[in-house]
Scaffold this active site. Sequence first.
Site, short mmCIF file in Angstrom:
data_model
loop_
_atom_site.label_atom_id
_atom_site.label_comp_id
_atom_site.label_asym_id
_atom_site.label_seq_id
_atom_site.Cartn_x
_atom_site.Cartn_y
_atom_site.Cartn_z
N HIS A 122 -4.68 -3.31 -3.02
CA HIS A 122 -4.23 -2.32 -4.00
C HIS A 122 -4.02 -2.92 -5.40
O HIS A 122 -3.54 -2.24 -6.30
CB HIS A 122 -2.97 -1.61 -3.50
CG HIS A 122 -3.26 -0.86 -2.25
ND1 HIS A 122 -3.75 0.43 -2.26
CD2 HIS A 122 -3.21 -1.25 -0.95
CE1 HIS A 122 -3.96 0.82 -1.01
NE2 HIS A 122 -3.66 -0.18 -0.19
N SER B 132 0.80 -1.23 0.00
CA SER B 132 0.00 0.00 0.00
C SER B 132 0.83 1.27 0.00
O SER B 132 0.45 2.26 -0.62
CB SER B 132 -0.94 0.01 1.20
OG SER B 132 -0.20 -0.08 2.41
N LYS C 276 -11.37 0.77 -2.99
CA LYS C 276 -10.23 1.43 -3.64
C LYS C 276 -10.50 1.44 -5.16
O LYS C 276 -11.36 2.19 -5.58
CB LYS C 276 -8.94 0.72 -3.23
CG LYS C 276 -8.70 0.81 -1.71
CD LYS C 276 -7.42 0.20 -1.30
CE LYS C 276 -7.09 0.27 0.18
NZ LYS C 276 -8.10 0.54 1.18
C1 LIG Z 1 -3.36 -3.51 2.25
C2 LIG Z 1 -4.62 -3.06 2.90
N1 LIG Z 1 -5.41 -3.98 3.49
C3 LIG Z 1 -6.54 -3.62 4.10
C4 LIG Z 1 -6.97 -2.31 4.13
C5 LIG Z 1 -8.22 -1.95 4.85
O1 LIG Z 1 -9.29 -1.78 3.97
P1 LIG Z 1 -10.53 -0.89 4.36
O2 LIG Z 1 -10.16 0.53 4.08
O3 LIG Z 1 -11.64 -1.39 3.49
O4 LIG Z 1 -10.81 -1.12 5.81
C6 LIG Z 1 -6.19 -1.32 3.50
C7 LIG Z 1 -6.52 0.09 3.43
O5 LIG Z 1 -7.35 0.70 3.88
C8 LIG Z 1 -4.98 -1.72 2.89
O6 LIG Z 1 -4.19 -0.80 2.31
#
Ligand SMILES: Cc1ncc(COP(=O)(O)O)c(C=O)c1O
Length: 400
Positions: A219, A191, A250
């Site tokens: 991502h 990320s 995203k």
């Molecule tokens: C790699 C990764 N996993 C999980 C999440 C969590 O997702 P959410 O925003 O839907 O809670 C994110 C970012 O928010 C992320 O970058």
Amino acid sequence: MDAAAPAPAERTSLRSALERELRSIDDSGLRRFLRCIESAQDTSVRIDGRDYLLFCSNNYLGLANHPEVVAAAREAVEQYGASAVSSRLVSGHMRAHQHLEDRIAGWKGTEAALAFSTGYQANIGVITSLVGRGDLVVSDELNHASIIDGCRLARAQTAVYRHCDVEQLERILTAAGNAQRVLVVTESVFSMDGDHAPLANIAAVARHYGAWIMVDEAHAAGVFGPGGAGLVAQLGLHDGVDIHMGTLGKALGSFGAYVAGSRVLIDQLINRARSFIFTTGLPPAAAAAAEAAIDVCSREPERARGLLARAAELGARLRSAGLNVPHVDSQILPIIIGQVRPTVDTAEALLGRGIYVAAIRPPTVAEGTSRLRLSLMATHSRKQIDAVAQALIETAGSLV
Ligand SMILES: Cc1ncc(COP(=O)(O)O)c(C=O)c1O
């Protein structure tokens, strides 16, 4: 009464305890503030009545504003109302969820899929449902906070390997003799760095040692792989991965997350994942919007292709101007500055020029690696990309 405990009158009030803590966050330049967007989240956004070019959104494909995605959300609101109102296991499981989960399973090529209300909850839910005391989770050091928190909550032993270091991963697995269950977890596209995990090697090593493999495609979903099905699909590693996780908020322009895999995995999550069981179901409009977004990704692969090509061009241009931009193949371009203050100052200078790029600081990234995290959208025009390149070279360029 414990003689060492402070008398109630000596305890600090909540207000003064928090004021002191916030002052110390301020002093280290790490105070965070909310910035309010007054428009749709497009390539340009309105903040405090002024328009800014947006270069830090995860709306990678521009689908949050795509007419089909918006129409699907609107129709779902008309049909199902504004909310699922209950947890999925009570009365919150609606046709919109069923359609989305069937669509995701087809898209990912798995037996089944389950929608979670957020990616954070999905990661916590999966890890805590699959491992516990006596088990081992092996996790990349740059994995997202939701994975780290899942490991903490699971109470399994956690071993962290250096970023993408498969040799160290293997050494940990070699020494994991006593663990009952072993789960290896990694993001596919990281990320904050935009680089790729060496998934083929990770999968091979994990298999060899009988470990289960979980890949977070937050991502990558929508951007990589056939129809946006992710990096695992792009690399043809489908059978090497046990748990496919991704987010809907995203590139897919909606909200929520999915876990895809075998039917027994999904049944286990329905029965054991507390972050699925004890929370309100995803809003039906979010489910319908995500499904429409998957349709767009499947039908228009050129969106993701164009996005990645423009990101590669921009990365090369910034590097040739002397900026510290690692070579990565993704829509995320980290511009490493190092210390907190100059990173925040550069982001402020960019804002002054009408460009919004977020400064990313510890604890989100390691000490000394503060950065601007530039993310491109498929809908950015050439003119907008030229403008950000020029502004970055003039602001961040002076720091190198
Ligand atoms: C790699 C990764 N996993 C999980 C999440 C969590 O997702 P959410 O925003 O839907 O809670 C994110 C970012 O928010 C992320 O970058």
